[in-house]
Enzyme design. Structure first.
Site, PDB file in Angstrom:
ATOM      1  N   GLY A 101      43.292  33.702   8.885  1.00  0.00           N
ATOM      2  CA  GLY A 101      42.997  32.602   8.994  1.00  0.00           C
ATOM      3  C   GLY A 101      43.583  31.643  10.144  1.00  0.00           C
ATOM      4  N   ALA A 102      42.905  30.763  10.546  1.00  0.00           N
ATOM      5  CA  ALA A 102      43.417  29.921  11.692  1.00  0.00           C
ATOM      6  C   ALA A 102      44.845  29.142  11.212  1.00  0.00           C
ATOM      7  CB  ALA A 102      42.324  28.984  12.172  1.00  0.00           C
ATOM      8  N   ASP A 103      44.675  28.523   9.939  1.00  0.00           N
ATOM      9  CA  ASP A 103      45.814  27.958   9.532  1.00  0.00           C
ATOM     10  C   ASP A 103      47.030  28.948   9.518  1.00  0.00           C
ATOM     11  OD1 ASP A 103      44.433  29.388   7.675  1.00  0.00           O
ATOM     12  OD2 ASP A 103      45.281  28.458   5.771  1.00  0.00           O
ATOM     13  N   ARG A 104      46.973  30.199   9.228  1.00  0.00           N
ATOM     14  CA  ARG A 104      48.140  31.110   9.058  1.00  0.00           C
ATOM     15  C   ARG A 104      48.339  31.551  10.359  1.00  0.00           C
ATOM     16  NH1 ARG A 104      46.614  36.196   5.547  1.00  0.00           N
ATOM     17  NH2 ARG A 104      48.807  36.222   4.938  1.00  0.00           N
ATOM     18  N   ASP A 130      52.831  28.792   2.334  1.00  0.00           N
ATOM     19  CA  ASP A 130      51.795  27.747   2.426  1.00  0.00           C
ATOM     20  C   ASP A 130      51.203  27.550   1.124  1.00  0.00           C
ATOM     21  OD1 ASP A 130      50.091  25.555   3.189  1.00  0.00           O
ATOM     22  OD2 ASP A 130      49.529  26.564   5.071  1.00  0.00           O
ATOM     23  N   THR A 170      46.183  22.888 -26.288  1.00  0.00           N
ATOM     24  CA  THR A 170      45.780  23.731 -25.398  1.00  0.00           C
ATOM     25  C   THR A 170      46.098  23.168 -24.032  1.00  0.00           C
ATOM     26  OG1 THR A 170      43.576  24.192 -26.484  1.00  0.00           O
ATOM     27  CG2 THR A 170      43.215  24.192 -24.320  1.00  0.00           C
TER      28      THR A 170
END
Length: 250
Positions: free
Chosen positions: A99-102, A121, A177
């Site tokens: 991924g580009a963000d990585r 991240d 719950t």
């Protein structure tokens, strides 16, 4: 270099900013869906038309819309790529699915962190990017984030409600719950990240790795896990800025 526009499109939101004199400026955060159509691109990006634009995008339909807008407005556009980071050795990983963000996080880590480092991240997904002392990208992990886990439980079950996000750590003994869901997701997320850090530090050359956490949910993990440092708010964008200097080098 001249001003560059940085556009970081995540799974839910997009960040638009400028990169000037090696500083992120004019940061805006908008719903990513706004850029999925030509009209939204025009409204949100008109002020940036004609200026070099570096794009990091994890949503292909939105990325296609932005590329179409750039072509129509003759805006120079480059997408984030590992090739813009020759200082890092990517030979041990498959970059075709990275991924580009990585990639942007790795660029930020290279300039802002001591090595070795584990970048966490924490947003819609929780990802790790691991950079060792020899500047080798060793890989990482991807897991669902707290908000995504909430939506999945709600949407793929018949009766479980969509519970609110909260900053405090819940009790493990949910007495209803909603409380039980909070316990399972929020304590589980802390356990997932803690185990990822422990296991990563068990790998060769990573026992002393620093841990830096970024992303929209970073404060929760930084506050509740020991030895985790909260990154600057524009960590990923700073990485994009350094990449932009290479992508648009004259």
């Amino acid at each position: 270099m001249d001003d560059v526009t940085l556009l970081n499109i995540g799974n839910t939101h997009a960040q638009i900013a400028g990169w000037r004199r090696r500083t992120v400026c004019g940061l805006r955060r908008i719903p990513g869906a706004r850029l999925a159509e030509a009209e939204g691109c025009t409204a949100e990006l008109a002020a940036h038309a004609g200026r070099p634009l570096l794009l990091a995008c994890v949503s292909p339909p939105v990325g296609e819309a932005v590329c179409g807008w750039a072509a129509e407005t003759r805006t120079p556009l480059c997408t984030v790529s590992p090739s813009q980071l020759p200082e890092v050795d990517f030979s041990g990983v498959d970059t075709s699915t990275l991924g580009a963000d990585r990639v942007a996080n790795l660029a930020a880590a290279l300039h802002l962190c001591r090595l070795p480092v584990i970048v966490m991240d924490c947003g819609s997904a929780i990802t790790t990017e691991v950079l060792d002392a020899e500047r080798r990208f060793r890989g990482g992990a991807i897991a669902p984030g707290r908000a995504l886990a909430r939506r999945a439980l709600h949407e793929f079950t018949g009766q479980l409600p969509l519970v609110e996000m909260q900053a405090r750590v819940p009790s493990p003994l949910g007495t209803a719950t909603r409380a039980a869901i909070l316990a399972g997701i929020d304590l589980g997320a802390l356990g997932t990240v803690a185990r990822l850090i422990e296991s990563t530090r068990g790998e060769s050359g990573l026992s002393e790795a620093a841990v830096v956490v970024t992303g929209g949910d970073r404060a929760y993990f930084a506050a509740n896990l020991p030895s985790v440092e909260e990154a600057v708010p524009d960590f990923t964008l700073q990485g994009m800025g350094w990449l932009a200097e290479k992508a648009f080098r004259k």
